[in-house]
Design an enzyme around this catalytic site. Sequence first.
Site, PDB file in Angstrom:
ATOM      1  N   HIS A 176     -50.559 -24.469  34.092  1.00  0.00           N
ATOM      2  CA  HIS A 176     -50.280 -24.167  35.704  1.00  0.00           C
ATOM      3  C   HIS A 176     -50.466 -22.726  35.939  1.00  0.00           C
ATOM      4  CE1 HIS A 176     -48.033 -28.196  35.926  1.00  0.00           C
ATOM      5  NE2 HIS A 176     -49.047 -28.299  36.082  1.00  0.00           N
ATOM      6  N   HIS A 304     -44.079 -24.332  30.216  1.00  0.00           N
ATOM      7  CA  HIS A 304     -44.220 -24.216  31.481  1.00  0.00           C
ATOM      8  C   HIS A 304     -43.362 -23.200  31.901  1.00  0.00           C
ATOM      9  CE1 HIS A 304     -46.706 -27.834  31.860  1.00  0.00           C
ATOM     10  NE2 HIS A 304     -46.409 -28.020  30.701  1.00  0.00           N
ATOM     11  N   GLU A 378     -39.620 -25.598  29.977  1.00  0.00           N
ATOM     12  CA  GLU A 378     -39.648 -24.929  31.183  1.00  0.00           C
ATOM     13  C   GLU A 378     -38.899 -23.656  31.034  1.00  0.00           C
ATOM     14  OE1 GLU A 378     -40.987 -25.622  33.843  1.00  0.00           O
ATOM     15  OE2 GLU A 378     -41.779 -27.964  33.541  1.00  0.00           O
TER      16      GLU A 378
END
Length: 417
Positions: A176, A304, A378
């Site tokens: 991303h 991420h 994350e």
Amino acid sequence: MRLLLPVALLATTLAIAPVRFDREKVVRVKPQDENQVSILKDLAKTSELDFWYPDATDHVAANMTVDFRVRGKEFQSIQSVLDQNKMHYEILIHDLQEEIEKQFDVKEAIPGRHSYAKYNNWDKIVAWTEKMVDKHPEMVSRIKIGSTFEDNPLYVLKVGKEDGRRKAIFMDCGIHAQEWISPAFCQWFVYQATKSYGKNKIMTKLLDQMNFYVLPVFNVDGYIWSWTQNRMWKKNRSKNHNSKCIGTDLNRNFNVSWNSSPNTDNPCQDTYRGPAPESEKETKAVADFIRSHLKSIRAYISFHSYSQMLLFPYGYTLKLPPNHEDLAKVARIGTDVLSTRYETQYIYGPVASTVYPTSGSSSDWAYDLGIKHTFAFELRDKGRFGFLLPESRIKSTCKETMLAVKFIAKYILKHTS
């Protein structure tokens, strides 16, 4: 005329001024019940809300922390809806543009030298991949595994000794575009692995006995766009048939329960899954590379941000994988080890129940392909900065994450056949 059109389109694209986010805010709300959930979902339909966490309105649920970005001129009307309905909210970021500019809070130590304490743009990362190969030819090689929609190269760095039959771990960062701390970690990992070989006992043993395939930036086109045009861009940059909206969410494009989420079929949404599984050149290149190295790859780790979690399959179902206890044990110890450095607290668990259900994700796909240890980090933080973690936090984030990754790698070396 048909032939001239792409050139004209390109010219207009190049002339676009970068998006600014002056006076935009990031707001955190915790809906208490289903009524408040519907109010938030209705707000999302009438206002342009950009959901940071969760990544789409469909996932909003009671008692969930919800972060979203709102335009300055819309904030007052949203504020009054929240107030009228007695919904407690907090403003995490008061002026997004200011926060974007404040991200760069570390001065370059030596101009021209690659800095691991700063965010690096794509050109700097490409130059760095060459430098790592030149500096450590016996340890690092660069493999071009494909190219992107905009014809940028996709590079994997193989770190380790030459024997191709040994166990390997595949790691990717930057799927991303706006999650800049993620590529920063992949660079840090390669740098620390090569620098500490022969000095650090654990790293020396790992590199003597296994290989790491590291993809420093998965979504190259999107990453470049986030630097040059729109800091908050997430998807890749592919054109969508019959839509003016650009891009596919590469982490919804893998061939695993690909069409099971209702919110992923709109090209204008950040979670758009693409027209077909592996429709995107980036996804296809990574999937092909992993399939061709399946005999050696024992673990897959994707990085991420944000929210400080260590997640594992499944995302597309609440059903637990057969080796759930093993994955939970690795994640539990991994998060414990991570916290020893700066006491940063992570939570862990299967994606679907710990965060929210997802479909078409790389870690679920890798797991179902046969790689029985797949994880998604994350990274920092929990929302104060969100995707805009300042550079001054890069090193501490990377140092603690490195402890967890080394633990996972040691575990894979010892416990997989």
